[in-house]
Design a protein around this motif. Structure first.
Motif, PDB file in Angstrom:
ATOM      1  N   LEU A 153     -22.774   5.873  -2.330  1.00 36.19           N
ATOM      2  CA  LEU A 153     -21.994   4.825  -2.990  1.00 36.19           C
ATOM      3  C   LEU A 153     -21.977   5.049  -4.498  1.00 36.19           C
ATOM      4  O   LEU A 153     -20.923   4.968  -5.137  1.00 36.19           O
ATOM      5  N   GLU A 154     -23.134   5.354  -5.044  1.00 34.69           N
ATOM      6  CA  GLU A 154     -23.237   5.591  -6.490  1.00 34.69           C
ATOM      7  C   GLU A 154     -22.401   6.800  -6.916  1.00 34.69           C
ATOM      8  O   GLU A 154     -21.673   6.754  -7.912  1.00 34.69           O
ATOM      9  N   ARG A 155     -22.463   7.874  -6.128  1.00 33.51           N
ATOM     10  CA  ARG A 155     -21.676   9.082  -6.439  1.00 33.51           C
ATOM     11  C   ARG A 155     -20.183   8.797  -6.393  1.00 33.51           C
ATOM     12  O   ARG A 155     -19.422   9.231  -7.254  1.00 33.51           O
ATOM     13  N   MET A 156     -19.786   8.017  -5.377  1.00 32.23           N
ATOM     14  CA  MET A 156     -18.360   7.724  -5.208  1.00 32.23           C
ATOM     15  C   MET A 156     -17.858   6.814  -6.312  1.00 32.23           C
ATOM     16  O   MET A 156     -16.746   6.993  -6.819  1.00 32.23           O
ATOM     17  N   ARG A 157     -18.663   5.846  -6.700  1.00 25.40           N
ATOM     18  CA  ARG A 157     -18.252   4.940  -7.774  1.00 25.40           C
ATOM     19  C   ARG A 157     -18.042   5.712  -9.077  1.00 25.40           C
ATOM     20  O   ARG A 157     -17.099   5.452  -9.826  1.00 25.40           O
ATOM     21  N   ALA A 158     -18.920   6.682  -9.328  1.00 26.54           N
ATOM     22  CA  ALA A 158     -18.776   7.504 -10.533  1.00 26.54           C
ATOM     23  C   ALA A 158     -17.507   8.349 -10.452  1.00 26.54           C
ATOM     24  O   ALA A 158     -16.733   8.438 -11.425  1.00 26.54           O
ATOM     25  N   ALA A 159     -17.265   8.949  -9.291  1.00 20.59           N
ATOM     26  CA  ALA A 159     -16.080   9.800  -9.119  1.00 20.59           C
ATOM     27  C   ALA A 159     -14.792   8.984  -9.200  1.00 20.59           C
ATOM     28  O   ALA A 159     -13.749   9.473  -9.643  1.00 20.59           O
ATOM     29  N   ASN A 160     -14.869   7.713  -8.788  1.00 15.47           N
ATOM     30  CA  ASN A 160     -13.686   6.843  -8.802  1.00 15.47           C
ATOM     31  C   ASN A 160     -13.579   6.049 -10.111  1.00 15.47           C
ATOM     32  O   ASN A 160     -12.860   5.063 -10.189  1.00 15.47           O
TER      33      ASN A 160
ATOM     34  N   VAL B 112       0.864  -1.189   0.000  1.00 16.26           N
ATOM     35  CA  VAL B 112       0.000   0.000   0.000  1.00 16.26           C
ATOM     36  C   VAL B 112       0.897   1.234   0.000  1.00 16.26           C
ATOM     37  O   VAL B 112       1.499   1.594   1.008  1.00 16.26           O
ATOM     38  N   GLU B 113       1.011   1.866  -1.172  1.00 18.71           N
ATOM     39  CA  GLU B 113       1.907   3.021  -1.298  1.00 18.71           C
ATOM     40  C   GLU B 113       1.349   4.272  -0.634  1.00 18.71           C
ATOM     41  O   GLU B 113       2.089   5.100  -0.112  1.00 18.71           O
ATOM     42  N   GLU B 114       0.007   4.403  -0.675  1.00 22.81           N
ATOM     43  CA  GLU B 114      -0.596   5.649  -0.186  1.00 22.81           C
ATOM     44  C   GLU B 114      -1.973   5.386   0.407  1.00 22.81           C
ATOM     45  O   GLU B 114      -2.790   4.679  -0.184  1.00 22.81           O
ATOM     46  N   VAL B 115      -2.223   5.944   1.594  1.00 25.83           N
ATOM     47  CA  VAL B 115      -3.558   5.895   2.202  1.00 25.83           C
ATOM     48  C   VAL B 115      -3.980   7.329   2.479  1.00 25.83           C
ATOM     49  O   VAL B 115      -3.352   8.043   3.255  1.00 25.83           O
ATOM     50  N   CYS B 116      -5.030   7.776   1.805  1.00 26.45           N
ATOM     51  CA  CYS B 116      -5.561   9.127   2.015  1.00 26.45           C
ATOM     52  C   CYS B 116      -6.797   9.031   2.912  1.00 26.45           C
ATOM     53  O   CYS B 116      -7.511   8.028   2.884  1.00 26.45           O
ATOM     54  N   THR B 117      -7.052  10.079   3.700  1.00 29.94           N
ATOM     55  CA  THR B 117      -8.224  10.074   4.574  1.00 29.94           C
ATOM     56  C   THR B 117      -8.998  11.377   4.439  1.00 29.94           C
ATOM     57  O   THR B 117      -8.403  12.446   4.296  1.00 29.94           O
ATOM     58  N   VAL B 118     -10.325  11.263   4.465  1.00 29.04           N
ATOM     59  CA  VAL B 118     -11.216  12.433   4.435  1.00 29.04           C
ATOM     60  C   VAL B 118     -12.379  12.170   5.390  1.00 29.04           C
ATOM     61  O   VAL B 118     -12.602  11.029   5.794  1.00 29.04           O
ATOM     62  N   ALA B 119     -13.129  13.241   5.715  1.00 27.79           N
ATOM     63  CA  ALA B 119     -14.190  13.112   6.716  1.00 27.79           C
ATOM     64  C   ALA B 119     -15.609  13.155   6.152  1.00 27.79           C
ATOM     65  O   ALA B 119     -16.567  12.896   6.877  1.00 27.79           O
ATOM     66  N   THR B 120     -15.761  13.501   4.865  1.00 25.54           N
ATOM     67  CA  THR B 120     -17.105  13.575   4.279  1.00 25.54           C
ATOM     68  C   THR B 120     -17.115  12.962   2.886  1.00 25.54           C
ATOM     69  O   THR B 120     -16.062  12.816   2.248  1.00 25.54           O
ATOM     70  N   LEU B 121     -18.308  12.640   2.427  1.00 22.88           N
ATOM     71  CA  LEU B 121     -18.449  12.090   1.077  1.00 22.88           C
ATOM     72  C   LEU B 121     -17.991  13.108   0.044  1.00 22.88           C
ATOM     73  O   LEU B 121     -17.285  12.762  -0.916  1.00 22.88           O
ATOM     74  N   GLN B 122     -18.371  14.371   0.229  1.00 14.38           N
ATOM     75  CA  GLN B 122     -18.004  15.400  -0.738  1.00 14.38           C
ATOM     76  C   GLN B 122     -16.482  15.525  -0.866  1.00 14.38           C
ATOM     77  O   GLN B 122     -15.950  15.651  -1.971  1.00 14.38           O
ATOM     78  N   ASP B 123     -15.788  15.454   0.265  1.00 11.69           N
ATOM     79  CA  ASP B 123     -14.321  15.509   0.238  1.00 11.69           C
ATOM     80  C   ASP B 123     -13.748  14.316  -0.511  1.00 11.69           C
ATOM     81  O   ASP B 123     -12.759  14.434  -1.242  1.00 11.69           O
ATOM     82  N   ALA B 124     -14.369  13.141  -0.324  1.00 12.66           N
ATOM     83  CA  ALA B 124     -13.911  11.931  -1.002  1.00 12.66           C
ATOM     84  C   ALA B 124     -14.087  12.052  -2.510  1.00 12.66           C
ATOM     85  O   ALA B 124     -13.188  11.730  -3.290  1.00 12.66           O
TER      86      ALA B 124
ATOM     87  N   SER C 182     -14.389  14.846  -4.254  1.00 11.85           N
ATOM     88  CA  SER C 182     -13.497  15.899  -4.755  1.00 11.85           C
ATOM     89  C   SER C 182     -12.056  15.395  -4.892  1.00 11.85           C
ATOM     90  O   SER C 182     -11.380  15.684  -5.883  1.00 11.85           O
ATOM     91  N   LEU C 183     -11.593  14.636  -3.902  1.00 16.17           N
ATOM     92  CA  LEU C 183     -10.218  14.139  -3.935  1.00 16.17           C
ATOM     93  C   LEU C 183     -10.007  13.144  -5.078  1.00 16.17           C
ATOM     94  O   LEU C 183      -8.980  13.189  -5.762  1.00 16.17           O
ATOM     95  N   ALA C 184     -10.984  12.272  -5.294  1.00 17.62           N
ATOM     96  CA  ALA C 184     -10.872  11.304  -6.389  1.00 17.62           C
ATOM     97  C   ALA C 184     -10.814  12.018  -7.741  1.00 17.62           C
ATOM     98  O   ALA C 184     -10.070  11.627  -8.637  1.00 17.62           O
ATOM     99  N   LYS C 185     -11.583  13.089  -7.849  1.00 22.81           N
ATOM    100  CA  LYS C 185     -11.598  13.845  -9.112  1.00 22.81           C
ATOM    101  C   LYS C 185     -10.306  14.634  -9.314  1.00 22.81           C
ATOM    102  O   LYS C 185      -9.813  14.759 -10.435  1.00 22.81           O
ATOM    103  N   SER C 186      -9.753  15.172  -8.221  1.00 23.19           N
ATOM    104  CA  SER C 186      -8.573  16.026  -8.353  1.00 23.19           C
ATOM    105  C   SER C 186      -7.261  15.241  -8.414  1.00 23.19           C
ATOM    106  O   SER C 186      -6.322  15.629  -9.111  1.00 23.19           O
ATOM    107  N   SER C 187      -7.193  14.105  -7.698  1.00 24.25           N
ATOM    108  CA  SER C 187      -5.926  13.363  -7.638  1.00 24.25           C
ATOM    109  C   SER C 187      -5.917  12.102  -8.490  1.00 24.25           C
ATOM    110  O   SER C 187      -4.912  11.421  -8.586  1.00 24.25           O
ATOM    111  N   GLY C 188      -7.047  11.781  -9.096  1.00 24.90           N
ATOM    112  CA  GLY C 188      -7.133  10.552  -9.884  1.00 24.90           C
ATOM    113  C   GLY C 188      -7.773   9.447  -9.070  1.00 24.90           C
ATOM    114  O   GLY C 188      -7.802   9.498  -7.841  1.00 24.90           O
TER     115      GLY C 188
END
Length: 200
Positions: A65-72, A25-37, A39-45
């Motif tokens: 879950l659906e929103r996150m799957r789309a963003a990821n 596991v090269e990198e573990v990122c953490t966020v506190a809300t769905l919106q942050d998750a 946004s991070l997936a969209k900005s960092s890949g």
């Protein structure tokens, strides 16, 4: 492997992130809300795996879950929960979750499950699949049925892994899981149960 952990409880989030700090596991990122998750997936890949807290702000049930799957970009997203019922776990899997992770899972099991899901396999703990009324063929996943078929044909884990284009360690985990589901003492017993109950 890059993993994103999204949970609104600082201690839980940091503990899970520490659990996931494995060699591959090269990198573990953490966020506190769905919106942050999102946004991070969209900005960092996209991430190899995203773990989403079911009761986190912004989730709105399984809509998050659906929103996150789309963003990821359709890559694996799993649900984390400390209190969700088996019905929620089942609904999450039907909605496309890569797995369902209780927060009570041990560090070792969590890291194994993360690798398993990042490889494209579906992970669900045994206790959420003990239905009582459902048939075993409904309990076993498609992949577990394929592994059981291989066991019944007398193949080794290595041979089954080659046939299914999987890692041997992944097949080993499937064998362990399906044996527990069928309450089999060993792989030979699992094959007997599978044949007796017409699961293969």
């Amino acid at each position: 492997m890059r993993i994103l952990v999204a949970d609104d409880h600082d201690l839980v989030r940091d503990t899970i992130a520490a659990y996931l700090d494995g060699a591959d596991v090269e990198e573990v990122c953490t966020v506190a809300t769905l919106q942050d998750a999102v946004s991070l997936a969209k900005s960092s890949g996209s991430f190899d795996l995203v773990l989403l807290d079911y009761n986190m702000p912004g989730m709105n049930g399984l809509e998050g879950l659906e929103r996150m799957r789309a963003a990821n970009e359709g890559r694996p997203v799993a649900i984390l929960s400390g209190s969700a019922t088996r019905d929620v776990a089942t609904a999450a899997l039907k909605a496309g979750a890569q797995g369902f992770i209780p927060k009570t899972l041990s560090a070792r099991s969590l890291l194994t499950a993360a690798r398993f899901m990042a490889a494209g396999e579906v992970y669900t703990p045994i206790e959420f699949l003990k239905t009582g009324g459902k048939g075993e063929d409904d309990i076993l996943t498609r992949r577990e049925q394929q592994v059981l078929q291989g066991i019944c044909e007398g193949k080794s884990n290595k041979e089954i892994a080659r046939d299914l284009d999987l890692q041997e360690v992944t097949v080993k985990l499937h064998v362990k899981t399906l044996s527990r589901k069928l309450e089999a003492r060993n792989r030979t017993h699992a094959a007997m149960i599978g044949r007796d109950r017409g699961l293969i």
